[in-house]
Design an enzyme around this catalytic site. Structure first.
Site, PDB file in Angstrom:
ATOM      1  N   HIS A  82       0.854  -1.180   0.000  1.00  0.00           N
ATOM      2  CA  HIS A  82       0.000   0.000   0.000  1.00  0.00           C
ATOM      3  C   HIS A  82       0.891   1.231   0.000  1.00  0.00           C
ATOM      4  O   HIS A  82       1.865   1.295   0.740  1.00  0.00           O
ATOM      5  CB  HIS A  82      -0.887   0.006   1.249  1.00  0.00           C
ATOM      6  N   ASP A 161     -15.417   3.071   7.517  1.00  0.00           N
ATOM      7  CA  ASP A 161     -14.346   4.018   7.182  1.00  0.00           C
ATOM      8  C   ASP A 161     -14.825   5.019   6.134  1.00  0.00           C
ATOM      9  O   ASP A 161     -14.526   6.208   6.224  1.00  0.00           O
ATOM     10  CB  ASP A 161     -13.106   3.264   6.683  1.00  0.00           C
ATOM     11  N   ARG A 168     -14.891  13.192   8.470  1.00  0.00           N
ATOM     12  CA  ARG A 168     -13.612  13.838   8.840  1.00  0.00           C
ATOM     13  C   ARG A 168     -13.258  14.935   7.838  1.00  0.00           C
ATOM     14  O   ARG A 168     -12.758  15.998   8.207  1.00  0.00           O
ATOM     15  CB  ARG A 168     -12.496  12.789   8.884  1.00  0.00           C
ATOM     16  N   SER A 183      -7.755   4.123   9.535  1.00  0.00           N
ATOM     17  CA  SER A 183      -8.503   4.167   8.283  1.00  0.00           C
ATOM     18  C   SER A 183      -7.796   3.326   7.214  1.00  0.00           C
ATOM     19  O   SER A 183      -8.393   2.445   6.579  1.00  0.00           O
ATOM     20  CB  SER A 183      -8.623   5.630   7.837  1.00  0.00           C
ATOM     21  N   LYS A 187      -8.820  -1.038   5.776  1.00  0.00           N
ATOM     22  CA  LYS A 187      -8.986  -1.528   4.400  1.00  0.00           C
ATOM     23  C   LYS A 187      -7.932  -2.581   4.065  1.00  0.00           C
ATOM     24  O   LYS A 187      -8.224  -3.573   3.406  1.00  0.00           O
ATOM     25  CB  LYS A 187      -8.916  -0.345   3.425  1.00  0.00           C
TER      26      LYS A 187
HETATM   27  N1  URA Z   1      -6.024   7.620   3.310  1.00  0.00           N
HETATM   28  C1  URA Z   1      -6.970   6.876   3.917  1.00  0.00           C
HETATM   29  O1  URA Z   1      -7.367   5.836   3.405  1.00  0.00           O
HETATM   30  N2  URA Z   1      -7.452   7.310   5.091  1.00  0.00           N
HETATM   31  C2  URA Z   1      -7.033   8.431   5.705  1.00  0.00           C
HETATM   32  O2  URA Z   1      -7.503   8.753   6.770  1.00  0.00           O
HETATM   33  C3  URA Z   1      -6.062   9.192   5.048  1.00  0.00           C
HETATM   34  C4  URA Z   1      -5.568   8.770   3.856  1.00  0.00           C
END
Ligand code: URA
Length: 431
Positions: A82, A161, A168, A183, A187
């Site tokens: 990632h 999320d 947010r 967050s 994933k």
């Molecule tokens: N990328 C994400 O997936 N979440 C965040 O909070 C910030 C960047």
């Protein structure tokens, strides 16, 4: 349990239990907690932060709010990577086939781009015919047959999320390291891989602007992943200037093809090989990190990685002729941006370069926007290059939009000075 008590507990600096965090997340996802109360909780978290345990509970709870991909029908250790997002970051396009050519199982679900950073799925869609949606059974079969599949996210991964991130975004609470870490990790933990390498970008083109912040984020994500039973590594890599030379969807596929044929830019090769070596060792197909690097470089140079890429494109319906003639992936209409003075390039603001590509249509400002697949730019010079007045700094590949704005953003992004400078690429590894 009452939401008001949990807001007050966080406001006063206390640690929430796993049960409390689960209640908060599951109730919010179901719509039983209104946005105004969750906003208050987020703002309390902004000021009081969360410790590693709370961030882990949050990641796990958000993971469990939706589908968790089950890859148990693929034998062996599955790997994933990632990137926290950068400009010109086409590492996945090179790394996946490269690792698969050495026997690693690469079952990857990727995202689309937003803002100045690109997304792997948009890039792959620039290959005519390439299908980014596969049924989960076909996805698994393909990995079992050829060792690799790269598709868009299917199903409903971490819906908590999605909802929380949108909130947010409009309550000035994105910039909180435990919230960012949980967050991203919610994933990643839902993606079903056993070993994960995180490429945490540092610099102006990145989410984390300083090394100190990037280290904190990386350490927390590694800790969350490990507590959830994954093999974890994070590397910190520079994003003061873009990675490689080409930026834009088809242009990045073009550069990935060149790299898979052993003709890639050094910075892209270095980051890909570094991440790949960790994953080759995590997959237990190599024990020595330096030997792993050597084997990866060999597979780039001897055509094995490129052959695997052709297999991937063919398996997902893509046109192999386009890969053999990558110039077909990019616009024929070009504009040159030239240096207005002589000297060394001492700075190249990745954020402005990313914005330039976006203005040409390569990226989206809002989720709903369409992207143009054949536009972007090719940087002929990078930090440390010497240029004469009138030398071409970049070629813009354009359609009709944003040409002047993009050209002036590229010129603004590049600073020419009298002393040669070098920037670090790989800052740190966190295991
Ligand atoms: N990328 C994400 O997936 N979440 C965040 O909070 C910030 C960047």
């Amino acid at each position: 349990m009452h939401i008001v008590d949990l807001i007050a507990k966080k406001r006063d600096g206390f640690q929430l239990t796993q049960e409390e965090i689960n209640y908060l997340i599951q109730s919010y996802t179901k719509g039983n907690i209104p946005d105004y109360q969750m906003s208050a909780f987020l703002m309390a978290t902004y000021f009081q932060k969360m410790n590693d345990e709370e961030a882990t509970y949050l990641a796990l709870s958000m993971r469990d709010s939706g589908d968790v991909i089950d890859l148990k029908d693929i034998p062996g250790i599955k790997v994933d990577k990632h990137s926290t997002g950068g400009v010109g970051d086409k590492v996945t396009l090179v790394l996946g086939p490269l690792l698969a050519s050495l026997g690693v199982k690469f079952a990857k679900m990727s995202g689309r781009g937003l803002g100045h950073t690109g997304g792997t799925i948009d890039k792959l869609e620039s290959i005519p015919g390439y299908k980014v949606e596969l049924k989960i059974e076909d996805f698994i079969n393909q990995v079992n047959t050829i060792g690799i599949a790269v598709v868009g996210q299917s199903g409903d991964v971490a819906p908590a999320d999605k909802k929380l991130y949108a909130l947010r975004d409009v309550t000035a609470t994105v910039d909180v390291i435990p919230l960012i870490a949980s967050s991203i990790m919610s994933k990643k933990l839902a993606s079903g891989a056993d070993a994960i390498v995180l490429d945490v970008k540092v610099g102006r083109g990145a989410f984390m602007k300083t090394e100190e912040e990037a280290v904190k984020l990386a350490e927390l994500m590694v800790s969350i992943g490990r507590l959830a039973g994954k093999k974890m590594t994070a590397i910190l890599t520079g994003m003061d200037e873009p990675l490689g030379h080409k930026i834009g969807n088809g242009l990045e596929v073009y550069e990935a093809i060149e790299t898979l044929q052993g003709k890639g830019p050094q910075d892209l090769v270095d980051v890909t090989v570094e991440i790949g070596a960790h994953l080759l060792c995590d997959a237990e197909l190599e024990t020595d990190f330096n030997r792993a690097k050597q084997r990866l470089i060999e597979a780039l140079n001897n055509g094995k990685a490129y052959q695997k890429f052709l297999e991937l494109v063919k398996a997902q319906g893509g046109d192999l002729n386009a890969i053999k003639h990558p110039e077909s992936l990019i616009s024929k209409k070009t504009v040159s941006v030239k240096a207005d003075q002589e000297g060394y390039i001492v700075d190249m603001n990745a954020l402005d370069i990313g914005k330039a590509a976006m203005r040409l249509g390569a990226g989206r400002e809002k989720k709903e926007d369409d992207v143009l697949l054949d536009v972007g730019l090719d940087l002929h010079k990078k930090i440390g290059s010497y240029v004469k007045k009138g030398d071409v700094l970049a070629t813009l590949y354009v359609q009709n939009k944003g040409i002047e704005e993009a050209a002036s953003l590229v010129l603004k992004a590049i600073t020419i000075g009298s002393k040669k400078v070098e920037r670090p690429l790989i800052y740190k590894t966190i295991k």
